[in-house]
Motif scaffolding. Structure first.
Motif, PDB file in Angstrom:
ATOM      1  N   GLU A  23       0.837  -1.208   0.000  1.00 45.95           N
ATOM      2  CA  GLU A  23       0.000   0.000   0.000  1.00 45.95           C
ATOM      3  C   GLU A  23       0.864   1.247   0.000  1.00 45.95           C
ATOM      4  O   GLU A  23       1.664   1.470   0.917  1.00 45.95           O
ATOM      5  CB  GLU A  23      -0.929   0.010   1.215  1.00 45.95           C
ATOM      6  CG  GLU A  23      -1.942   1.142   1.158  1.00 45.95           C
ATOM      7  CD  GLU A  23      -3.019   1.054   2.221  1.00 45.95           C
ATOM      8  OE1 GLU A  23      -3.873   1.950   2.273  1.00 45.95           O
ATOM      9  OE2 GLU A  23      -2.985   0.081   3.000  1.00 45.95           O
ATOM     10  N   LEU A  24       0.680   2.054  -1.016  1.00 52.08           N
ATOM     11  CA  LEU A  24       1.434   3.300  -1.171  1.00 52.08           C
ATOM     12  C   LEU A  24       0.437   4.429  -1.399  1.00 52.08           C
ATOM     13  O   LEU A  24      -0.416   4.348  -2.280  1.00 52.08           O
ATOM     14  CB  LEU A  24       2.396   3.193  -2.354  1.00 52.08           C
ATOM     15  CG  LEU A  24       3.156   4.458  -2.748  1.00 52.08           C
ATOM     16  CD1 LEU A  24       4.082   4.910  -1.620  1.00 52.08           C
ATOM     17  CD2 LEU A  24       3.954   4.230  -4.031  1.00 52.08           C
ATOM     18  N   VAL A  25       0.539   5.469  -0.592  1.00 49.38           N
ATOM     19  CA  VAL A  25      -0.335   6.634  -0.725  1.00 49.38           C
ATOM     20  C   VAL A  25       0.541   7.876  -0.850  1.00 49.38           C
ATOM     21  O   VAL A  25       1.427   8.104  -0.020  1.00 49.38           O
ATOM     22  CB  VAL A  25      -1.280   6.783   0.488  1.00 49.38           C
ATOM     23  CG1 VAL A  25      -2.230   7.962   0.263  1.00 49.38           C
ATOM     24  CG2 VAL A  25      -2.058   5.503   0.728  1.00 49.38           C
ATOM     25  N   LEU A  26       0.301   8.667  -1.875  1.00 49.66           N
ATOM     26  CA  LEU A  26       1.038   9.905  -2.099  1.00 49.66           C
ATOM     27  C   LEU A  26       0.162  11.091  -1.729  1.00 49.66           C
ATOM     28  O   LEU A  26      -0.989  11.171  -2.168  1.00 49.66           O
ATOM     29  CB  LEU A  26       1.465  10.021  -3.559  1.00 49.66           C
ATOM     30  CG  LEU A  26       2.291   8.866  -4.138  1.00 49.66           C
ATOM     31  CD1 LEU A  26       2.631   9.141  -5.598  1.00 49.66           C
ATOM     32  CD2 LEU A  26       3.564   8.650  -3.334  1.00 49.66           C
ATOM     33  N   VAL A  27       0.706  11.980  -0.919  1.00 45.46           N
ATOM     34  CA  VAL A  27      -0.015  13.178  -0.506  1.00 45.46           C
ATOM     35  C   VAL A  27       0.549  14.377  -1.254  1.00 45.46           C
ATOM     36  O   VAL A  27       1.717  14.746  -1.076  1.00 45.46           O
ATOM     37  CB  VAL A  27       0.102  13.399   1.014  1.00 45.46           C
ATOM     38  CG1 VAL A  27      -0.686  14.651   1.424  1.00 45.46           C
ATOM     39  CG2 VAL A  27      -0.391  12.183   1.783  1.00 45.46           C
ATOM     40  N   GLY A  58      -5.125  14.508  -1.280  1.00 51.11           N
ATOM     41  CA  GLY A  58      -4.771  15.909  -1.064  1.00 51.11           C
ATOM     42  C   GLY A  58      -4.398  16.248   0.357  1.00 51.11           C
ATOM     43  O   GLY A  58      -3.797  17.294   0.615  1.00 51.11           O
ATOM     44  N   ARG A  59      -4.750  15.364   1.312  1.00 46.14           N
ATOM     45  CA  ARG A  59      -4.472  15.653   2.717  1.00 46.14           C
ATOM     46  C   ARG A  59      -3.921  14.417   3.416  1.00 46.14           C
ATOM     47  O   ARG A  59      -4.266  13.287   3.057  1.00 46.14           O
ATOM     48  CB  ARG A  59      -5.746  16.094   3.440  1.00 46.14           C
ATOM     49  CG  ARG A  59      -6.478  17.280   2.822  1.00 46.14           C
ATOM     50  CD  ARG A  59      -7.748  17.571   3.590  1.00 46.14           C
ATOM     51  NE  ARG A  59      -8.608  16.382   3.669  1.00 46.14           N
ATOM     52  CZ  ARG A  59      -9.651  16.264   4.503  1.00 46.14           C
ATOM     53  NH1 ARG A  59      -9.935  17.256   5.339  1.00 46.14           N
ATOM     54  NH2 ARG A  59     -10.383  15.175   4.494  1.00 46.14           N
ATOM     55  N   LEU A  60      -3.087  14.629   4.424  1.00 50.77           N
ATOM     56  CA  LEU A  60      -2.527  13.506   5.162  1.00 50.77           C
ATOM     57  C   LEU A  60      -3.618  12.683   5.822  1.00 50.77           C
ATOM     58  O   LEU A  60      -3.552  11.451   5.833  1.00 50.77           O
ATOM     59  CB  LEU A  60      -1.544  14.014   6.218  1.00 50.77           C
ATOM     60  CG  LEU A  60      -0.940  12.949   7.139  1.00 50.77           C
ATOM     61  CD1 LEU A  60      -0.187  11.880   6.345  1.00 50.77           C
ATOM     62  CD2 LEU A  60      -0.017  13.584   8.176  1.00 50.77           C
ATOM     63  N   GLU A  61      -4.640  13.335   6.365  1.00 52.05           N
ATOM     64  CA  GLU A  61      -5.705  12.571   7.029  1.00 52.05           C
ATOM     65  C   GLU A  61      -6.410  11.614   6.086  1.00 52.05           C
ATOM     66  O   GLU A  61      -6.874  10.544   6.494  1.00 52.05           O
ATOM     67  CB  GLU A  61      -6.717  13.509   7.709  1.00 52.05           C
ATOM     68  CG  GLU A  61      -7.221  14.642   6.846  1.00 52.05           C
ATOM     69  CD  GLU A  61      -6.462  15.939   7.080  1.00 52.05           C
ATOM     70  OE1 GLU A  61      -7.122  16.989   7.221  1.00 52.05           O
ATOM     71  OE2 GLU A  61      -5.208  15.882   7.113  1.00 52.05           O
ATOM     72  N   ASP A  62      -6.477  11.956   4.802  1.00 52.33           N
ATOM     73  CA  ASP A  62      -7.076  11.037   3.832  1.00 52.33           C
ATOM     74  C   ASP A  62      -6.188   9.819   3.606  1.00 52.33           C
ATOM     75  O   ASP A  62      -6.674   8.726   3.343  1.00 52.33           O
ATOM     76  CB  ASP A  62      -7.302  11.762   2.501  1.00 52.33           C
ATOM     77  CG  ASP A  62      -8.306  12.899   2.620  1.00 52.33           C
ATOM     78  OD1 ASP A  62      -9.236  12.775   3.448  1.00 52.33           O
ATOM     79  OD2 ASP A  62      -8.147  13.903   1.912  1.00 52.33           O
ATOM     80  N   GLY A 113      11.459  17.643   4.466  1.00 50.18           N
ATOM     81  CA  GLY A 113      10.992  16.699   5.474  1.00 50.18           C
ATOM     82  C   GLY A 113       9.530  16.896   5.848  1.00 50.18           C
ATOM     83  O   GLY A 113       8.730  17.357   5.042  1.00 50.18           O
ATOM     84  N   MET A 114       9.196  16.571   7.088  1.00 52.24           N
ATOM     85  CA  MET A 114       7.818  16.662   7.548  1.00 52.24           C
ATOM     86  C   MET A 114       7.569  17.994   8.242  1.00 52.24           C
ATOM     87  O   MET A 114       8.385  18.464   9.037  1.00 52.24           O
ATOM     88  CB  MET A 114       7.495  15.518   8.517  1.00 52.24           C
ATOM     89  CG  MET A 114       7.419  14.156   7.872  1.00 52.24           C
ATOM     90  SD  MET A 114       6.917  12.876   9.054  1.00 52.24           S
ATOM     91  CE  MET A 114       5.234  13.410   9.461  1.00 52.24           C
ATOM     92  N   ALA A 115       6.422  18.584   7.961  1.00 58.73           N
ATOM     93  CA  ALA A 115       6.016  19.804   8.649  1.00 58.73           C
ATOM     94  C   ALA A 115       5.602  19.466  10.080  1.00 58.73           C
ATOM     95  O   ALA A 115       5.146  18.361  10.374  1.00 58.73           O
ATOM     96  CB  ALA A 115       4.862  20.469   7.907  1.00 58.73           C
ATOM     97  N   ASN A 116       5.743  20.434  10.980  1.00 55.58           N
ATOM     98  CA  ASN A 116       5.413  20.193  12.382  1.00 55.58           C
ATOM     99  C   ASN A 116       3.980  19.717  12.569  1.00 55.58           C
ATOM    100  O   ASN A 116       3.712  18.796  13.346  1.00 55.58           O
ATOM    101  CB  ASN A 116       5.638  21.465  13.205  1.00 55.58           C
ATOM    102  CG  ASN A 116       7.108  21.722  13.470  1.00 55.58           C
ATOM    103  OD1 ASN A 116       7.930  20.821  13.380  1.00 55.58           O
ATOM    104  ND2 ASN A 116       7.444  22.968  13.797  1.00 55.58           N
ATOM    105  N   GLU A 117       3.041  20.338  11.853  1.00 52.66           N
ATOM    106  CA  GLU A 117       1.644  19.939  12.039  1.00 52.66           C
ATOM    107  C   GLU A 117       1.390  18.504  11.622  1.00 52.66           C
ATOM    108  O   GLU A 117       0.501  17.833  12.168  1.00 52.66           O
ATOM    109  CB  GLU A 117       0.705  20.886  11.283  1.00 52.66           C
ATOM    110  CG  GLU A 117       0.956  20.981   9.786  1.00 52.66           C
ATOM    111  CD  GLU A 117       1.904  22.134   9.422  1.00 52.66           C
ATOM    112  OE1 GLU A 117       1.805  22.619   8.282  1.00 52.66           O
ATOM    113  OE2 GLU A 117       2.727  22.514  10.264  1.00 52.66           O
ATOM    114  N   ASP A 118       2.177  17.988  10.685  1.00 50.73           N
ATOM    115  CA  ASP A 118       2.029  16.589  10.281  1.00 50.73           C
ATOM    116  C   ASP A 118       2.680  15.654  11.305  1.00 50.73           C
ATOM    117  O   ASP A 118       2.166  14.569  11.578  1.00 50.73           O
ATOM    118  CB  ASP A 118       2.650  16.375   8.897  1.00 50.73           C
ATOM    119  CG  ASP A 118       1.906  17.136   7.811  1.00 50.73           C
ATOM    120  OD1 ASP A 118       0.660  17.228   7.913  1.00 50.73           O
ATOM    121  OD2 ASP A 118       2.560  17.649   6.891  1.00 50.73           O
TER     122      ASP A 118
END
Length: 234
Positions: A23-27, A58-62, A113-118
């Motif tokens: 499973e690979l998901v691209l945001v 479009g979103r990490l939560e998705d 890298g990753m944003a703080n909110e993520d």
């Protein structure tokens, strides 16, 4: 998240496939058609079914739909963020639970890298231990390491392609070789039969430790025959 290089997407697909994941998901990738670009397919090297099943959201939560435990990746901990772990210790703890959770690994952009909110959305953060003076890992390399560690925590795979067990010579064949070598060593004057000392017992132990195969017995006896046939005077 926000992947910018098609080659990395293909290499990630390959990395997770060889560890048995799919499973690979691209945001929000940089290119909308990244899953079908030539560079992506080339770097996937046969893992095209992972690309075919991959999702773009479009979103990490998705991307986290159905994921029970979210692990972010960061070189340095964030203030007020989730606890930071070495991958192996965390994965072993998760896998040891009565019902291991479905795991989601979140990787940030190659550039920043990753944003703080993520990071704050994650249950935990892992940081791959690297050399203190150089910790730069390519995205696909990081994915490969963490996919391997999670697979190992889940029990791993048996080593494939084991070679056939060697055809070890039996004790009778080894003793026949030893007798032949004693005759050959006497023939070339290396062994004095009147004062053999401990040469033959030592050779006996050497041959036993070597775990000789049948083919090797034939080779060594051929050498002994050549020694016996050698001219005595030079």
């Amino acid at each position: 998240m926000n992947t910018s290089h098609p080659g990395n997407v293909g290499a990630v697909a390959r990395a997770i496939k060889v560890m048995g994941f799919g499973e690979l998901v691209l945001v929000q990738p940089r290119f909308a058609d990244v899953l079908t670009q030539d560079e992506t397919l080339a770097f996937a090297s046969g893992a095209t079914e992972v690309l075919e099943r991959a999702r773009v959201v479009g979103r990490l939560e998705d991307a986290l739909d159905g994921v029970q435990f979210v692990v972010g990746t960061a070189m340095t901990p964030r203030d007020f963020g989730p606890p930071c772990h070495a991958p192996r210790a965390l994965f072993e703890e998760l896998a040891a639970r009565p019902e291991p959770p479905s795991l989601g690994l979140v990787f940030g952009s190659e550039r920043y890298g990753m944003a703080n909110e993520d990071v704050y959305r994650c249950h935990a953060v892992v940081s791959i231990p690297t050399a203190p003076d150089y910790g730069s890992l390519n995205l696909a390399q990081a994915v490969q390491i963490l996919a391997y560690e999670w697979r190992q925590a889940l029990g791993g795979f048996a080593v494939q392609g084991r070679t056939k067990a060697p055809d070890l010579a039996d004790a009778q064949a080894v003793q026949g070789l030893l007798t032949h070598w004693q005759q050959a060593l006497e023939a070339v004057g290396f062994l004095d039969p009147a004062a053999p000392r401990k040469l033959m017992p030592r050779l006996n132990q050497l041959f036993n430790r070597a775990g000789l195969q049948s083919e090797e017995i034939h080779i060594l006896r051929g050498i002994a025959r050549a020694m016996q046939a050698a001219p005595k005077d030079r």
